[in-house]
Scaffold this motif. Sequence first.
Motif, PDB file in Angstrom:
ATOM      1  N   SER A  69       0.920  -1.215  -0.211  1.00 17.03           N
ATOM      2  CA  SER A  69      -0.040  -0.061  -0.094  1.00 17.03           C
ATOM      3  C   SER A  69       1.079   1.090  -0.111  1.00 17.03           C
ATOM      4  N   GLY A  70       0.321   2.292  -0.326  1.00 22.94           N
ATOM      5  CA  GLY A  70       0.903   3.687  -0.231  1.00 22.94           C
ATOM      6  C   GLY A  70       1.474   3.886   1.351  1.00 22.94           C
ATOM      7  N   SER A  71       0.772   3.601   1.937  1.00 23.61           N
ATOM      8  CA  SER A  71       1.251   3.610   3.755  1.00 23.61           C
ATOM      9  C   SER A  71       2.427   2.827   3.921  1.00 23.61           C
TER      10      SER A  71
ATOM     11  N   TYR B 178      -0.796  14.181   2.490  1.00 25.77           N
ATOM     12  CA  TYR B 178      -1.188  13.110   3.146  1.00 25.77           C
ATOM     13  C   TYR B 178      -0.219  11.977   2.677  1.00 25.77           C
ATOM     14  N   HIS B 179       0.193  11.088   3.638  1.00 27.78           N
ATOM     15  CA  HIS B 179       1.038  10.006   3.064  1.00 27.78           C
ATOM     16  C   HIS B 179       0.639   8.815   3.656  1.00 27.78           C
ATOM     17  N   GLY B 180      -0.624   8.605   3.963  1.00 29.74           N
ATOM     18  CA  GLY B 180      -0.885   7.318   4.584  1.00 29.74           C
ATOM     19  C   GLY B 180      -1.602   7.176   6.000  1.00 29.74           C
TER      20      GLY B 180
ATOM     21  N   ASP C 168       5.797  11.564  -3.169  1.00 27.35           N
ATOM     22  CA  ASP C 168       5.032  10.587  -2.804  1.00 27.35           C
ATOM     23  C   ASP C 168       3.957  10.619  -4.202  1.00 27.35           C
TER      24      ASP C 168
ATOM     25  N   ILE D 243      -0.826   8.760  -5.497  1.00 26.85           N
ATOM     26  CA  ILE D 243      -1.818   9.609  -6.551  1.00 26.85           C
ATOM     27  C   ILE D 243      -1.468   9.684  -7.731  1.00 26.85           C
TER      28      ILE D 243
ATOM     29  N   LYS E 189      -1.748   2.483  -5.537  1.00 34.41           N
ATOM     30  CA  LYS E 189      -3.063   2.732  -6.286  1.00 34.41           C
ATOM     31  C   LYS E 189      -2.982   2.516  -7.808  1.00 34.41           C
TER      32      LYS E 189
END
Length: 466
Positions: free
Chosen positions: A126-128, A160-162, A266, A269, A295
């Motif tokens: 995942s991105g997190s 926002y980074h997770g 990051d 998106i 994503k």
Amino acid sequence: MNAPLRYALSEAQTLAIQAKDAAHYLHPFTDFQALAQIGSRVIVRGEGIYIYDSRGNRILDGMSGLWNVNVGYGRRELADAAHKQMLELPFYNSFFQTANVPAVELAATIAALAPAHMQHIFYANSGSEANDTIVRMVRRYWDLQGQPQRQVIIGRHNGYHGSTMAGASLGGMWGMHAQGGLPIPGIVHIEQPYHYGLGADMPAEEFGIVAAGWLETKILEVGADKVAAFIGEPVQGAGGVIIPPTTYWGEIQRICDKYGILLISDEVICGFGRLGSWFGCQHYGTRPDLIAFAKGVTSGYIPLGGVIVGDRVAATLIEKGGEFNHGYTYSGHPVACAVALENIRILREEKLVDNLAQTLAPHLARRFGELAEHPLVALTETLGLVAGLVLAKDKRSRTPFDESLEVGMICRRHCFENGVVMRAVGDRMIIAPPFIITVEQIDQMVALIRHCLDLTLAELKSKGHV
Ligand SMILES: Cc1ncc(COP(=O)(O)O)c(C=O)c1O
């Protein structure tokens, strides 16, 4: 706009699912009690750019799920790729000197799309997780460089980074920091490059330089020898589609270079085409050391994330690092990687990124821009296939609505009820439609949004708020 009812559940089935949902399922980023009272909207199917709920409503997915279903719903090729790989090799790990073919092929494929100086991939789910990996890598890099005091990573307010401990700490969402004792040590923040909100009294280009300058101020405040890296999304997504002035990223790059700190892009998106180039850093001309992705790499059909590692970090880890004590059971999961390979094949063969850049983005810019005429809309902005607008009580003086009215949520409700998904971030309404949307469908989406803005205005008038 209503779809054939064959996709729907019966009303009794819908109510039963809603009751089970309320009894057992804790949703992410959700007020559990409020959801239980209202009942979820149950989504049962997707096709192209549309989702269908259990009551048979067809809804144009203006957010591509959560910015990820870029090739649209119902792509049999992706299901077939997963099916084939599951039968062949559903899982084997990449620990202990083993590899699987899709993970290797995907690493080479991503490396070929990435900037030339970024040729290594580390997988997460995942991105997190990708951002957690990045924190470990950045600090390991500086240890190996003989500068272990370089620990501090600078992020941005409203970035926002997770949602993991490290991801949420890198992000600048105060609501998240307020729960769980965040940020973790060694992470600090500067203000975001939000021209409308923070610098509207000066030209955007000038504001871009000022906003980038906040990084230099913070570096000097922390001590240049203690700063490890700066992290930012090329365009802030969850923060409300904050598109920085054109001068911003070049100046950020200059400052990172001046102090020798690592630049982290990051691209959870922006990566895999959303801004009209494969990666957002290519659009802005920056040279990141690390890219977080997730994503769009699989168009959301299966979880996969990872880090693209630039040469200076990769060379240090490889040549000086010995074992990197980090990894996930599902790093390089063969099924996820097989789906990603197929997804990238679709993006390439259908020329979806080129079409986005050449046809869809200019059309969206034109049509979405027309919404600026609406009495509720103080600003519209778009880049590639992301767009945002600001709802204001008085657009001329840019007077905002009282926050407690939750105007964005009113507008979002009208959108959902009238067949289009738009996300609300405070008073900003945002979209990020699938790359397969056509110009005609963009026209339909903008018409729906305009209608929902009218309904929002009518509701606000009827309650005496405008
Ligand atoms: C820029 C950015 N980074 C990281 C994340 C976290 O990704 P995930 O939800 O897959 O953990 C997101 C999610 O929206 C994001 O937008």
